[in-house]
Design a protein around this motif. Sequence first.
Motif, PDB file in Angstrom:
ATOM      1  N   THR A  19       0.808  -1.227   0.000  1.00  0.00           N
ATOM      2  CA  THR A  19       0.000   0.000   0.000  1.00  0.00           C
ATOM      3  C   THR A  19       0.835   1.267   0.000  1.00  0.00           C
ATOM      4  OG1 THR A  19      -0.170  -0.156   2.428  1.00  0.00           O
ATOM      5  CG2 THR A  19      -1.979  -1.090   1.122  1.00  0.00           C
ATOM      6  N   HIS A  20       2.150   1.148   0.200  1.00  0.00           N
ATOM      7  CA  HIS A  20       3.048   2.303   0.184  1.00  0.00           C
ATOM      8  C   HIS A  20       4.238   2.009  -0.738  1.00  0.00           C
ATOM      9  CE1 HIS A  20       0.805   2.695   3.939  1.00  0.00           C
ATOM     10  NE2 HIS A  20       1.016   3.987   3.870  1.00  0.00           N
ATOM     11  N   PRO A  21       3.987   1.785  -2.030  1.00  0.00           N
ATOM     12  CA  PRO A  21       5.092   1.410  -2.924  1.00  0.00           C
ATOM     13  C   PRO A  21       6.146   2.495  -3.070  1.00  0.00           C
ATOM     14  CG  PRO A  21       3.110   1.949  -4.168  1.00  0.00           C
ATOM     15  CD  PRO A  21       2.709   1.901  -2.721  1.00  0.00           C
ATOM     16  N   TYR A  22       5.751   3.770  -3.043  1.00  0.00           N
ATOM     17  CA  TYR A  22       6.724   4.842  -3.211  1.00  0.00           C
ATOM     18  C   TYR A  22       7.619   4.975  -1.998  1.00  0.00           C
ATOM     19  CZ  TYR A  22       2.739   7.106  -0.933  1.00  0.00           C
ATOM     20  OH  TYR A  22       1.681   7.392  -0.117  1.00  0.00           O
ATOM     21  N   ASP A  23       7.171   4.447  -0.852  1.00  0.00           N
ATOM     22  CA  ASP A  23       8.025   4.423   0.332  1.00  0.00           C
ATOM     23  C   ASP A  23       9.291   3.637   0.038  1.00  0.00           C
ATOM     24  OD1 ASP A  23       6.801   4.178   3.761  1.00  0.00           O
ATOM     25  OD2 ASP A  23       7.658   5.815   2.634  1.00  0.00           O
ATOM     26  N   GLN A  24       9.145   2.527  -0.677  1.00  0.00           N
ATOM     27  CA  GLN A  24      10.283   1.672  -0.965  1.00  0.00           C
ATOM     28  C   GLN A  24      11.168   2.255  -2.067  1.00  0.00           C
ATOM     29  OE1 GLN A  24      10.584  -0.853   1.217  1.00  0.00           O
ATOM     30  NE2 GLN A  24       8.717   0.081   2.017  1.00  0.00           N
ATOM     31  N   PHE A  38       5.136  10.994  -2.946  1.00  0.00           N
ATOM     32  CA  PHE A  38       5.887  10.831  -4.181  1.00  0.00           C
ATOM     33  C   PHE A  38       5.024  10.141  -5.226  1.00  0.00           C
ATOM     34  CE2 PHE A  38       8.928   8.110  -6.686  1.00  0.00           C
ATOM     35  CZ  PHE A  38       9.341   9.145  -7.520  1.00  0.00           C
ATOM     36  N   ASP A  39       4.892  10.777  -6.371  1.00  0.00           N
ATOM     37  CA  ASP A  39       4.176  10.216  -7.517  1.00  0.00           C
ATOM     38  C   ASP A  39       5.217   9.651  -8.476  1.00  0.00           C
ATOM     39  OD1 ASP A  39       2.764   9.645  -9.829  1.00  0.00           O
ATOM     40  OD2 ASP A  39       1.510  11.428  -9.711  1.00  0.00           O
ATOM     41  N   SER A  40       5.368   8.330  -8.470  1.00  0.00           N
ATOM     42  CA  SER A  40       6.420   7.701  -9.271  1.00  0.00           C
ATOM     43  C   SER A  40       6.140   7.784 -10.770  1.00  0.00           C
ATOM     44  CB  SER A  40       6.592   6.238  -8.851  1.00  0.00           C
ATOM     45  OG  SER A  40       5.380   5.525  -9.030  1.00  0.00           O
ATOM     46  N   LEU A  41       4.876   7.939 -11.158  1.00  0.00           N
ATOM     47  CA  LEU A  41       4.547   8.027 -12.584  1.00  0.00           C
ATOM     48  C   LEU A  41       4.973   9.374 -13.165  1.00  0.00           C
ATOM     49  CD1 LEU A  41       1.026   6.321 -12.632  1.00  0.00           C
ATOM     50  CD2 LEU A  41       3.246   5.316 -13.201  1.00  0.00           C
ATOM     51  N   GLN A  42       4.731  10.448 -12.410  1.00  0.00           N
ATOM     52  CA  GLN A  42       5.099  11.781 -12.885  1.00  0.00           C
ATOM     53  C   GLN A  42       6.410  12.281 -12.290  1.00  0.00           C
ATOM     54  OE1 GLN A  42       1.901  14.599 -12.511  1.00  0.00           O
ATOM     55  NE2 GLN A  42       0.353  13.176 -13.275  1.00  0.00           N
ATOM     56  N   ASP A  72       6.910  24.826   6.017  1.00  0.00           N
ATOM     57  CA  ASP A  72       7.373  25.082   4.656  1.00  0.00           C
ATOM     58  C   ASP A  72       7.104  23.853   3.797  1.00  0.00           C
ATOM     59  OD1 ASP A  72       8.347  27.603   5.338  1.00  0.00           O
ATOM     60  OD2 ASP A  72      10.248  26.753   6.037  1.00  0.00           O
ATOM     61  N   THR A  73       6.937  24.072   2.502  1.00  0.00           N
ATOM     62  CA  THR A  73       6.657  22.962   1.592  1.00  0.00           C
ATOM     63  C   THR A  73       7.630  22.997   0.419  1.00  0.00           C
ATOM     64  OG1 THR A  73       4.291  22.976   2.156  1.00  0.00           O
ATOM     65  CG2 THR A  73       4.926  21.868   0.124  1.00  0.00           C
ATOM     66  N   LEU A  74       8.228  21.836   0.163  1.00  0.00           N
ATOM     67  CA  LEU A  74       9.108  21.678  -0.982  1.00  0.00           C
ATOM     68  C   LEU A  74       8.345  20.939  -2.074  1.00  0.00           C
ATOM     69  CD1 LEU A  74      11.843  21.556  -2.512  1.00  0.00           C
ATOM     70  CD2 LEU A  74      12.338  19.448  -1.229  1.00  0.00           C
ATOM     71  N   ARG A  75       8.253  21.556  -3.238  1.00  0.00           N
ATOM     72  CA  ARG A  75       7.646  20.916  -4.405  1.00  0.00           C
ATOM     73  C   ARG A  75       8.747  20.713  -5.427  1.00  0.00           C
ATOM     74  NH1 ARG A  75       3.838  24.413  -2.371  1.00  0.00           N
ATOM     75  NH2 ARG A  75       1.803  23.450  -1.903  1.00  0.00           N
ATOM     76  N   ALA A  76       8.969  19.457  -5.798  1.00  0.00           N
ATOM     77  CA  ALA A  76      10.134  19.148  -6.629  1.00  0.00           C
ATOM     78  C   ALA A  76       9.801  18.100  -7.673  1.00  0.00           C
ATOM     79  CB  ALA A  76      11.282  18.660  -5.752  1.00  0.00           C
ATOM     80  N   THR A  77      10.678  18.021  -8.645  1.00  0.00           N
ATOM     81  CA  THR A  77      10.618  17.005  -9.685  1.00  0.00           C
ATOM     82  C   THR A  77      11.899  16.187  -9.627  1.00  0.00           C
ATOM     83  OG1 THR A  77       9.297  18.433 -11.120  1.00  0.00           O
ATOM     84  CG2 THR A  77      10.406  16.587 -12.162  1.00  0.00           C
ATOM     85  N   LYS A  87       6.965  13.343  -9.326  1.00  0.00           N
ATOM     86  CA  LYS A  87       6.709  14.536  -8.538  1.00  0.00           C
ATOM     87  C   LYS A  87       6.857  14.214  -7.051  1.00  0.00           C
ATOM     88  CE  LYS A  87       5.542  17.219 -12.020  1.00  0.00           C
ATOM     89  NZ  LYS A  87       6.356  18.397 -12.413  1.00  0.00           N
ATOM     90  N   LEU A  88       7.598  15.072  -6.364  1.00  0.00           N
ATOM     91  CA  LEU A  88       7.824  14.903  -4.927  1.00  0.00           C
ATOM     92  C   LEU A  88       7.356  16.161  -4.198  1.00  0.00           C
ATOM     93  CD1 LEU A  88       9.184  13.402  -2.473  1.00  0.00           C
ATOM     94  CD2 LEU A  88      11.251  14.702  -3.027  1.00  0.00           C
ATOM     95  N   GLN A  89       6.584  15.944  -3.135  1.00  0.00           N
ATOM     96  CA  GLN A  89       6.168  17.065  -2.290  1.00  0.00           C
ATOM     97  C   GLN A  89       6.501  16.739  -0.843  1.00  0.00           C
ATOM     98  OE1 GLN A  89       2.451  19.293  -2.955  1.00  0.00           O
ATOM     99  NE2 GLN A  89       1.878  18.800  -0.852  1.00  0.00           N
ATOM    100  N   VAL A  90       7.258  17.621  -0.213  1.00  0.00           N
ATOM    101  CA  VAL A  90       7.670  17.435   1.176  1.00  0.00           C
ATOM    102  C   VAL A  90       7.048  18.549   2.009  1.00  0.00           C
ATOM    103  CG1 VAL A  90       9.587  17.269   2.785  1.00  0.00           C
ATOM    104  CG2 VAL A  90       9.850  16.402   0.451  1.00  0.00           C
ATOM    105  N   ALA A  91       6.232  18.158   2.996  1.00  0.00           N
ATOM    106  CA  ALA A  91       5.637  19.116   3.923  1.00  0.00           C
ATOM    107  C   ALA A  91       6.453  19.094   5.210  1.00  0.00           C
ATOM    108  CB  ALA A  91       4.178  18.758   4.193  1.00  0.00           C
ATOM    109  N   PHE A  92       7.274  20.106   5.393  1.00  0.00           N
ATOM    110  CA  PHE A  92       8.119  20.153   6.584  1.00  0.00           C
ATOM    111  C   PHE A  92       7.305  20.590   7.793  1.00  0.00           C
ATOM    112  CE2 PHE A  92      11.259  20.804   3.145  1.00  0.00           C
ATOM    113  CZ  PHE A  92      12.103  19.747   3.445  1.00  0.00           C
ATOM    114  N   TYR A  93       7.724  20.127   8.955  1.00  0.00           N
ATOM    115  CA  TYR A  93       7.007  20.471  10.187  1.00  0.00           C
ATOM    116  C   TYR A  93       7.187  21.943  10.551  1.00  0.00           C
ATOM    117  CZ  TYR A  93       6.872  15.386  10.499  1.00  0.00           C
ATOM    118  OH  TYR A  93       6.670  14.057  10.228  1.00  0.00           O
TER     119      TYR A  93
END
Length: 230
Positions: free
Chosen positions: A114-119, A181-185, A196-201, A187-193
């Motif tokens: 259920t969490h493939p992008y985790d791996q 993390f969207d492995s198809l596109q 702040d938010t990092l939006r990256a490719t 796209k990575l989004q990190v929501a820091f505590y």
Amino acid sequence: MAVIIALFQIGGSILLLYRRTTLLGAMTLLPVMVNIVLINIFYKISIGAFFNSVLYSVALVFLLLLHRERLKLIFWDLVDQLPGIPLGRGWVKHSLRVLPIAVAFVSLKALIATHPYDQTLKGTWQVEKLVRNGQVQQATAWLTNKKAWSRIYFAGYEGCAFSPNPYRFDPGESLFGSYEFDSLQNKLQVAFYSHDTLRATLSNRTTEAMRLQGILRHDTLDIQLSRLRR
């Protein structure tokens, strides 16, 4: 953790000084020393520290062997006084013993499924090159700038940490967050505590390396990463 281990070592050593508590001291110290031996092996601590830890562990095993009759009496010959639970046939009892192990493995498999992008990202990544707003980070920038990351850690349950120190992980100077993390596109989004938010490719992504390009607050980032370990 270092203080707790030290207290066990000091306490166990004191117990070794008295005949009546020698066995208790050896049983207290041996798990600690075996743990230290493994740390010395897997973290490649100096050969002197490894030799000492092995020597102390062998000495503790020798002390335990001096009390082997007592240990056999306690751990093998002692009759269990707990009341038995009637469960019918023997196979039912054995099945119930195995059931918790099976449930643990099935649960782990379900979490991975259920969490493939985790791996995909999970592990420790080394920052080979960091360009912030067009400026290349110097190798020693982390000494004075906590934003000069040297390591990025992607852990389980989509947790992550951006750390400046290349030699040790210090929670006090690291930036923590959760990621999607969207492995198809790619796209990575990190929501820091820190809100702040990092939006990256991610590009040039392989199992051992990748390039991260994104925006964090008013900064543009271009980070080249290589995998250290999973």
